[in-house]
Design a protein around this motif. Structure first.
Motif, PDB file in Angstrom:
ATOM      1  N   GLN A 179       2.091   9.972  -8.141  1.00  0.00           N
ATOM      2  CA  GLN A 179       2.116   8.513  -8.217  1.00  0.00           C
ATOM      3  C   GLN A 179       0.995   8.015  -9.122  1.00  0.00           C
ATOM      4  O   GLN A 179      -0.177   8.321  -8.908  1.00  0.00           O
ATOM      5  N   CYS A 180       1.339   7.234 -10.126  1.00  0.00           N
ATOM      6  CA  CYS A 180       0.344   6.642 -11.018  1.00  0.00           C
ATOM      7  C   CYS A 180      -0.237   5.386 -10.360  1.00  0.00           C
ATOM      8  O   CYS A 180       0.512   4.519  -9.889  1.00  0.00           O
ATOM      9  N   ILE A 181      -1.563   5.265 -10.332  1.00  0.00           N
ATOM     10  CA  ILE A 181      -2.208   4.123  -9.676  1.00  0.00           C
ATOM     11  C   ILE A 181      -2.667   3.057 -10.672  1.00  0.00           C
ATOM     12  O   ILE A 181      -3.298   2.073 -10.291  1.00  0.00           O
ATOM     13  N   ASP A 182      -2.325   3.228 -11.956  1.00  0.00           N
ATOM     14  CA  ASP A 182      -2.849   2.322 -12.977  1.00  0.00           C
ATOM     15  C   ASP A 182      -2.267   0.912 -12.907  1.00  0.00           C
ATOM     16  O   ASP A 182      -2.805  -0.019 -13.514  1.00  0.00           O
ATOM     17  N   GLU A 204      -0.707  13.228   2.782  1.00  0.00           N
ATOM     18  CA  GLU A 204      -0.847  14.074   1.595  1.00  0.00           C
ATOM     19  C   GLU A 204      -0.341  13.272   0.407  1.00  0.00           C
ATOM     20  O   GLU A 204       0.788  12.764   0.438  1.00  0.00           O
ATOM     21  N   GLN A 205      -1.164  13.134  -0.620  1.00  0.00           N
ATOM     22  CA  GLN A 205      -0.785  12.340  -1.789  1.00  0.00           C
ATOM     23  C   GLN A 205      -1.150  13.064  -3.075  1.00  0.00           C
ATOM     24  O   GLN A 205      -2.143  13.800  -3.125  1.00  0.00           O
ATOM     25  N   LYS A 206      -0.336  12.827  -4.096  1.00  0.00           N
ATOM     26  CA  LYS A 206      -0.612  13.308  -5.446  1.00  0.00           C
ATOM     27  C   LYS A 206      -0.697  12.081  -6.346  1.00  0.00           C
ATOM     28  O   LYS A 206       0.290  11.359  -6.512  1.00  0.00           O
ATOM     29  N   LEU A 207      -1.870  11.829  -6.889  1.00  0.00           N
ATOM     30  CA  LEU A 207      -2.127  10.613  -7.650  1.00  0.00           C
ATOM     31  C   LEU A 207      -2.569  10.961  -9.069  1.00  0.00           C
ATOM     32  O   LEU A 207      -3.129  12.029  -9.319  1.00  0.00           O
ATOM     33  N   VAL A 208      -2.355  10.026  -9.976  1.00  0.00           N
ATOM     34  CA  VAL A 208      -2.841  10.192 -11.344  1.00  0.00           C
ATOM     35  C   VAL A 208      -3.284   8.849 -11.895  1.00  0.00           C
ATOM     36  O   VAL A 208      -2.694   7.808 -11.579  1.00  0.00           O
ATOM     37  N   SER A 209      -4.349   8.875 -12.677  1.00  0.00           N
ATOM     38  CA  SER A 209      -4.750   7.716 -13.480  1.00  0.00           C
ATOM     39  C   SER A 209      -4.976   8.186 -14.909  1.00  0.00           C
ATOM     40  O   SER A 209      -5.611   9.223 -15.138  1.00  0.00           O
ATOM     41  N   HIS A 210      -4.457   7.389 -15.840  1.00  0.00           N
ATOM     42  CA  HIS A 210      -4.657   7.694 -17.260  1.00  0.00           C
ATOM     43  C   HIS A 210      -5.803   6.871 -17.834  1.00  0.00           C
ATOM     44  O   HIS A 210      -6.004   6.854 -19.052  1.00  0.00           O
ATOM     45  N   LEU A 211      -6.575   6.220 -16.981  1.00  0.00           N
ATOM     46  CA  LEU A 211      -7.612   5.290 -17.428  1.00  0.00           C
ATOM     47  C   LEU A 211      -9.011   5.895 -17.428  1.00  0.00           C
ATOM     48  O   LEU A 211      -9.990   5.188 -17.670  1.00  0.00           O
ATOM     49  N   GLY A 214      -5.682  14.096   3.842  1.00  0.00           N
ATOM     50  CA  GLY A 214      -6.719  13.465   4.645  1.00  0.00           C
ATOM     51  C   GLY A 214      -6.349  12.036   4.956  1.00  0.00           C
ATOM     52  O   GLY A 214      -5.221  11.595   4.689  1.00  0.00           O
ATOM     53  N   VAL A 215      -7.300  11.294   5.497  1.00  0.00           N
ATOM     54  CA  VAL A 215      -7.067   9.876   5.758  1.00  0.00           C
ATOM     55  C   VAL A 215      -6.800   9.176   4.427  1.00  0.00           C
ATOM     56  O   VAL A 215      -7.469   9.429   3.421  1.00  0.00           O
ATOM     57  N   ALA A 216      -5.810   8.299   4.411  1.00  0.00           N
ATOM     58  CA  ALA A 216      -5.339   7.673   3.172  1.00  0.00           C
ATOM     59  C   ALA A 216      -6.466   6.983   2.401  1.00  0.00           C
ATOM     60  O   ALA A 216      -7.323   6.313   2.983  1.00  0.00           O
ATOM     61  N   ILE A 217      -6.441   7.150   1.080  1.00  0.00           N
ATOM     62  CA  ILE A 217      -7.408   6.520   0.188  1.00  0.00           C
ATOM     63  C   ILE A 217      -6.782   5.263  -0.409  1.00  0.00           C
ATOM     64  O   ILE A 217      -5.641   5.285  -0.888  1.00  0.00           O
ATOM     65  N   ASN A 218      -7.524   4.185  -0.393  1.00  0.00           N
ATOM     66  CA  ASN A 218      -7.070   2.925  -0.985  1.00  0.00           C
ATOM     67  C   ASN A 218      -6.991   3.091  -2.503  1.00  0.00           C
ATOM     68  O   ASN A 218      -7.988   3.399  -3.168  1.00  0.00           O
ATOM     69  N   HIS A 219      -5.820   2.869  -3.068  1.00  0.00           N
ATOM     70  CA  HIS A 219      -5.615   3.114  -4.491  1.00  0.00           C
ATOM     71  C   HIS A 219      -6.410   2.148  -5.370  1.00  0.00           C
ATOM     72  O   HIS A 219      -6.879   2.527  -6.446  1.00  0.00           O
ATOM     73  N   LYS A 220      -6.567   0.924  -4.935  1.00  0.00           N
ATOM     74  CA  LYS A 220      -7.352  -0.046  -5.712  1.00  0.00           C
ATOM     75  C   LYS A 220      -8.803   0.405  -5.818  1.00  0.00           C
ATOM     76  O   LYS A 220      -9.417   0.347  -6.896  1.00  0.00           O
ATOM     77  N   VAL A 221      -9.361   0.852  -4.696  1.00  0.00           N
ATOM     78  CA  VAL A 221     -10.753   1.302  -4.680  1.00  0.00           C
ATOM     79  C   VAL A 221     -10.925   2.545  -5.543  1.00  0.00           C
ATOM     80  O   VAL A 221     -11.875   2.666  -6.331  1.00  0.00           O
ATOM     81  N   LEU A 222      -9.990   3.479  -5.429  1.00  0.00           N
ATOM     82  CA  LEU A 222     -10.055   4.700  -6.229  1.00  0.00           C
ATOM     83  C   LEU A 222     -10.004   4.383  -7.714  1.00  0.00           C
ATOM     84  O   LEU A 222     -10.763   4.945  -8.513  1.00  0.00           O
ATOM     85  N   LEU A 223      -9.142   3.453  -8.097  1.00  0.00           N
ATOM     86  CA  LEU A 223      -9.032   3.094  -9.510  1.00  0.00           C
ATOM     87  C   LEU A 223     -10.315   2.431 -10.007  1.00  0.00           C
ATOM     88  O   LEU A 223     -10.779   2.713 -11.118  1.00  0.00           O
ATOM     89  N   GLN A 224     -10.901   1.548  -9.206  1.00  0.00           N
ATOM     90  CA  GLN A 224     -12.176   0.933  -9.586  1.00  0.00           C
ATOM     91  C   GLN A 224     -13.254   1.992  -9.789  1.00  0.00           C
ATOM     92  O   GLN A 224     -14.057   1.913 -10.732  1.00  0.00           O
TER      93      GLN A 224
END
Length: 286
Positions: A150-153, A182-189, A211-221
């Motif tokens: 999943q792209c978080i951009d 369980e999540q698979k994430l990607v950012s191209h930023l 693990g416990v879910a990570i907030n995608h907005k926070v991760l991207l920041q």
């Protein structure tokens, strides 16, 4: 971080300095950078690392002469264990590869053996080298890593600070649930800058975790906060891995950055709690 930016072991590097290109084989061009420089800053020691993994490099501008003087070209894959004492400084690596241009070698095998010997000596541990014809390199087939990544951009966030801030991740798991996912994430930023020259380094970073879910907005920041950060590719990935483990205490974690090439080389650091080997997955930008 100033501690290792000004380290004596960096002062003699050719990186950031005017250099003459050598087209005759010369292994003395290779220069090593101790991995301990940034690991000291992260309170890591080589005999007690929180991750396994490797650095995978691809060389797109490798050429030499056969015994009849005819040029040969190849694409090279280089793999260095993350436990090696040193990483190979990238400019010296480029100069070294360039030194093959006007030297004669009998075969692919001879070139591969020379590369393996010289790079292993520089890294302080065995380097794995594979050479491919330029029209057949399976490792460089474009691959999006996994169909369920999943792209978080697209996250709608406001950004007004582009200096590295690990503490952003302090809010990463404030999602209102303690459910393990369980999540698979990607950012191209992801963008960082060379530690010595300040030149920009661009990457897609893949983060897989349990693990416990990570907030995608926070991760991207957090990832965007590397935008003005000065550090080598491998060091950035280890910093991301360590920060995520510190703030999120994940059961499993893998961080894999695919950097765009510069000077005919791309660098792809891979760090994981449980996986030793990086997948073959070139991005479109590479």
């Amino acid at each position: 971080m100033e501690t290792y930016q000004n380290a004596k072991s960096l002062s003699n590097l050719t990186l950031g300095k005017t250099t003459e290109y050598c087209s005759e084989y010369n292994p003395k061009l290779l220069q090593a950078v101790p991995r301990s420089l940034n690991r000291d800053d992260l309170s890591l020691t080589n005999n007690k690392l929180p991750f396994v993994g490797e650095d995978v490099w691809y060389g797109y501008e490798l050429s030499w002469l056969n015994n009849q003087g005819k040029p040969v070209v190849a694409v090279a894959e280089f793999r260095f264990a993350c436990t090696s004492p040193n990483l190979v400084e990238s400019k010296s690596f480029k100069l070294y590869l360039n030194s093959f241009n006007q030297s004669k070698f009998a075969s692919f095998d001879e070139v591969q053996q020379r590369l393996s010997h010289d790079l292993s000596a520089t890294a302080g541990a065995q380097a794995q080298v594979s050479l491919y014809p330029v029209d057949h390199c399976p490792a460089l087939a474009i691959n999006s890593m996994a169909p369920d990544t999943q792209c978080i951009d697209h996250e709608d966030i406001r950004v007004d600070n582009y200096q590295y801030q690990a503490q952003i991740l302090g809010n990463a798991q404030k999602t209102g649930t303690d459910k393990v996912v369980e999540q698979k994430l990607v950012s191209h930023l992801l963008k960082s800058n060379c530690l010595i020259t300040n030149q920009p380094d661009w990457a897609s970073v893949y983060i897989s975790y349990k693990g416990v879910a990570i907030n995608h907005k926070v991760l991207l920041q957090y990832l965007i906060s590397f935008r003005q950060h000065n550090e080598f590719h491998e060091q950035c990935v280890e910093r991301i891995f360590c920060d995520l483990q510190k703030y999120c205490q994940l059961d499993e974690l893998t961080v894999f950055a695919r950097y765009t090439r510069r000077g005919g080389l791309d660098i792809n650091p891979f760090r994981s709690t449980h996986l030793d080997t990086a997948p073959q997955a070139r991005t479109l930008r590479q």
